[in-house]
Design an enzyme around this catalytic site. Structure first.
Site, mmCIF file in Angstrom:
data_model
loop_
_atom_site.group_PDB
_atom_site.id
_atom_site.type_symbol
_atom_site.label_atom_id
_atom_site.label_comp_id
_atom_site.label_asym_id
_atom_site.label_seq_id
_atom_site.Cartn_x
_atom_site.Cartn_y
_atom_site.Cartn_z
ATOM 1 C CB SER A 16 -26.819 32.702 -41.223
ATOM 2 O OG SER A 16 -26.738 32.131 -39.778
ATOM 3 C CE1 TYR B 193 -21.236 31.138 -41.059
ATOM 4 C CE2 TYR B 193 -23.172 31.963 -39.574
ATOM 5 C CZ TYR B 193 -22.669 31.046 -40.635
ATOM 6 O OH TYR B 193 -23.681 30.398 -41.011
HETATM 7 N N1 LIG Z 1 -25.849 24.685 -40.600
HETATM 8 C C1 LIG Z 1 -26.056 25.707 -39.795
HETATM 9 O O1 LIG Z 1 -26.642 25.726 -38.993
HETATM 10 C C2 LIG Z 1 -26.513 26.910 -40.842
HETATM 11 C C3 LIG Z 1 -26.800 27.989 -40.175
HETATM 12 C C4 LIG Z 1 -26.964 29.236 -41.058
HETATM 13 C C5 LIG Z 1 -26.309 29.327 -42.223
HETATM 14 N N2 LIG Z 1 -25.736 28.379 -42.789
HETATM 15 C C6 LIG Z 1 -25.051 28.297 -43.951
HETATM 16 O O2 LIG Z 1 -25.417 27.305 -44.891
HETATM 17 C C7 LIG Z 1 -24.535 26.996 -45.880
HETATM 18 C C8 LIG Z 1 -24.410 25.646 -45.981
HETATM 19 O O3 LIG Z 1 -23.514 25.206 -44.728
HETATM 20 P P1 LIG Z 1 -23.959 23.722 -44.033
HETATM 21 O O4 LIG Z 1 -24.592 24.097 -42.736
HETATM 22 O O5 LIG Z 1 -24.483 22.895 -44.951
HETATM 23 O O6 LIG Z 1 -22.207 23.482 -43.831
HETATM 24 P P2 LIG Z 1 -21.387 22.127 -44.118
HETATM 25 O O7 LIG Z 1 -19.971 22.394 -43.751
HETATM 26 O O8 LIG Z 1 -22.072 20.996 -43.986
HETATM 27 O O9 LIG Z 1 -21.357 22.568 -45.893
HETATM 28 C C9 LIG Z 1 -20.618 23.563 -46.593
HETATM 29 C C10 LIG Z 1 -20.012 23.150 -47.593
HETATM 30 O O10 LIG Z 1 -19.455 24.382 -48.327
HETATM 31 C C11 LIG Z 1 -17.877 23.948 -48.598
HETATM 32 N N3 LIG Z 1 -17.197 25.101 -48.606
HETATM 33 C C12 LIG Z 1 -16.593 25.607 -47.682
HETATM 34 N N4 LIG Z 1 -16.043 26.613 -48.194
HETATM 35 C C13 LIG Z 1 -15.723 26.585 -49.619
HETATM 36 C C14 LIG Z 1 -15.265 27.410 -50.620
HETATM 37 N N5 LIG Z 1 -14.248 28.427 -50.326
HETATM 38 N N6 LIG Z 1 -15.210 27.080 -51.704
HETATM 39 C C15 LIG Z 1 -16.020 25.869 -52.255
HETATM 40 N N7 LIG Z 1 -16.785 25.221 -51.158
HETATM 41 C C16 LIG Z 1 -16.541 25.354 -49.985
HETATM 42 C C17 LIG Z 1 -17.498 22.891 -47.756
HETATM 43 O O11 LIG Z 1 -16.512 21.983 -48.065
HETATM 44 C C18 LIG Z 1 -18.781 22.305 -47.356
HETATM 45 O O12 LIG Z 1 -19.131 20.784 -48.230
HETATM 46 C C19 LIG Z 1 -23.177 28.035 -45.505
HETATM 47 O O13 LIG Z 1 -23.281 29.157 -45.983
HETATM 48 C C20 LIG Z 1 -23.603 28.226 -43.912
HETATM 49 O O14 LIG Z 1 -22.983 29.491 -43.427
HETATM 50 C C21 LIG Z 1 -25.577 27.244 -41.990
#
Ligand SMILES: NC(=O)c1ccc[n+]([C@@H]2O[C@H](COP(=O)([O-])OP(=O)(O)OC[C@H]3O[C@@H](n4cnc5c(N)ncnc54)[C@H](O)[C@@H]3O)[C@@H](O)[C@H]2O)c1
Length: 293
Positions: free
Chosen positions: A143, A156
């Site tokens: 991230s 986080y």
């Molecule tokens: N959206 C942002 O701004 C952002 C910024 C930095 C990093 N990220 C990272 O990107 C990645 C994807 O997140 P996103 O933004 O698409 O969020 P999101 O919530 O839309 O998608 C995350 C998915 O992971 C699944 N998930 C969560 N815990 C789980 C587990 N224990 N086992 C299996 N599946 C699980 C959820 O059900 C969801 O479908 C994450 O690692 C998040 O930390 C996101």
């Protein structure tokens, strides 16, 4: 890895956001996909959206913090497709903003189990399969908060800094093996990350999600496109937005004082402070309630 056609790629957290967008775009590239999410319904919705020959997609719902589930999944993927060429350790959660002293250690551990241990399990279990291929991939989603501290997101940030350290070390260990090891650093991306927060006050979660949506300038589709382009170029570190790149430079230039120069959207805002005060008052009320019994 320039050509992704026919490659067998695992994506965790493929039921939403960046994971789903990666799945859809990689399917269009002709990759064969092994998809995971712990949400069975949203995982199946992604499979349905791909909608091509179902023998090209394998899916299994499990929690990425479950090591035996990982071992069984990797074996099944290998039995199904005959090989594994890459893994995108993408699944992750966040929590409602709380300061480190306030945070319940159980909630703190849960974030580490999913956001850090999920990545460690996925990498350790799948790498033996990847080493059998001439060229393969480990792509770990860290991230912007794996590059800088951020008040209210201690668990986080701890997990995402660790994912970065883990990934950079793995890259050194696998140098010369044909495994490309890449860390992804998204800034705010318009996904369900905050909407998926488990918290007792849904109204506050909705408010926080609106603030997050306003700050998120990148779509999941754009994020997936940048990630895939970066991997094809063999990049080791992919920062997803100009703002993330600017903040990365700020942190490296002013490691002692960068927190003073962060834009307002990157400081715990008014809403979060209000929510924290409300939560603290509730906790205080509960403690007083307990002591008065
Ligand atoms: N959206 C942002 O701004 C952002 C910024 C930095 C990093 N990220 C990272 O990107 C990645 C994807 O997140 P996103 O933004 O698409 O969020 P999101 O919530 O839309 O998608 C995350 C998915 O992971 C699944 N998930 C969560 N815990 C789980 C587990 N224990 N086992 C299996 N599946 C699980 C959820 O059900 C969801 O479908 C994450 O690692 C998040 O930390 C996101």
């Amino acid at each position: 890895m320039k050509n992704l056609t026919n490659k067998v790629l695992i994506i965790t957290g493929a039921g939403s956001g960046i994971g789903r967008a990666l799945a859809l775009q990689l399917a269009r590239e002709g990759a064969r996909l092994a998809l995971n999410d712990w949400n069975t319904k949203t995982l199946q919705a992604t499979v349905d959206l791909i909608g091509q020959d179902q023998s090209l997609v394998y899916s299994q719902a499990f929690d990425v913090s479950d090591r035996p589930a990982w071992e069984s999944f990797a074996k099944k993927v290998n039995d199904h497709f005959g090989q594994i060429d890459g893994i995108f350790n993408n699944a992750g959660i966040t929590t409602f903003p709380e300061t480190i002293p306030e945070m319940d250690p159980i909630d703190f551990s849960r974030v580490l189990e999913i956001n850090l241990w999920g990545v460690i399990h996925g990498s350790q279990v799948v790498i033996p399969y990847l080493l059998k291929q001439k060229a393969s991939l480990v792509v770990n989603v860290s991230s912007l908060l794996g590059l800088m501290g951020y008040g209210g997101q201690g668990a986080y940030v701890t997990a995402k800094f660790a994912v970065r350290g883990f990934t950079e070390t793995l890259r050194q260990e696998l140098a010369g093996t044909g495994v490309l090891v890449t860390a992804i650093h998204p800034g705010p991306v318009k996904t369900n990350l905050t909407r998926n927060i488990k918290f007792h006050d849904q109204d506050l979660v909705n408010k926080l999600s609106r603030v997050f949506d306003d700050a998120a300038t990148t779509t999941p589709e754009a994020a997936a496109e940048i990630i895939i382009k970066g991997i094809k170029k063999g990049k080791h570190r992919i920062l997803l937005s100009p703002r993330t790149k600017m903040l990365d430079r700020l942190v490296r230039l002013l490691p002692n004082s960068y927190h003073r120069y962060l834009p307002r959207t990157f400081r715990p805002g008014h809403l979060i402070k209000k929510a924290l005060a409300k939560r603290a008052a509730e906790k205080q009320g509960a403690i007083l309630g307990e002591t008065s019994v």
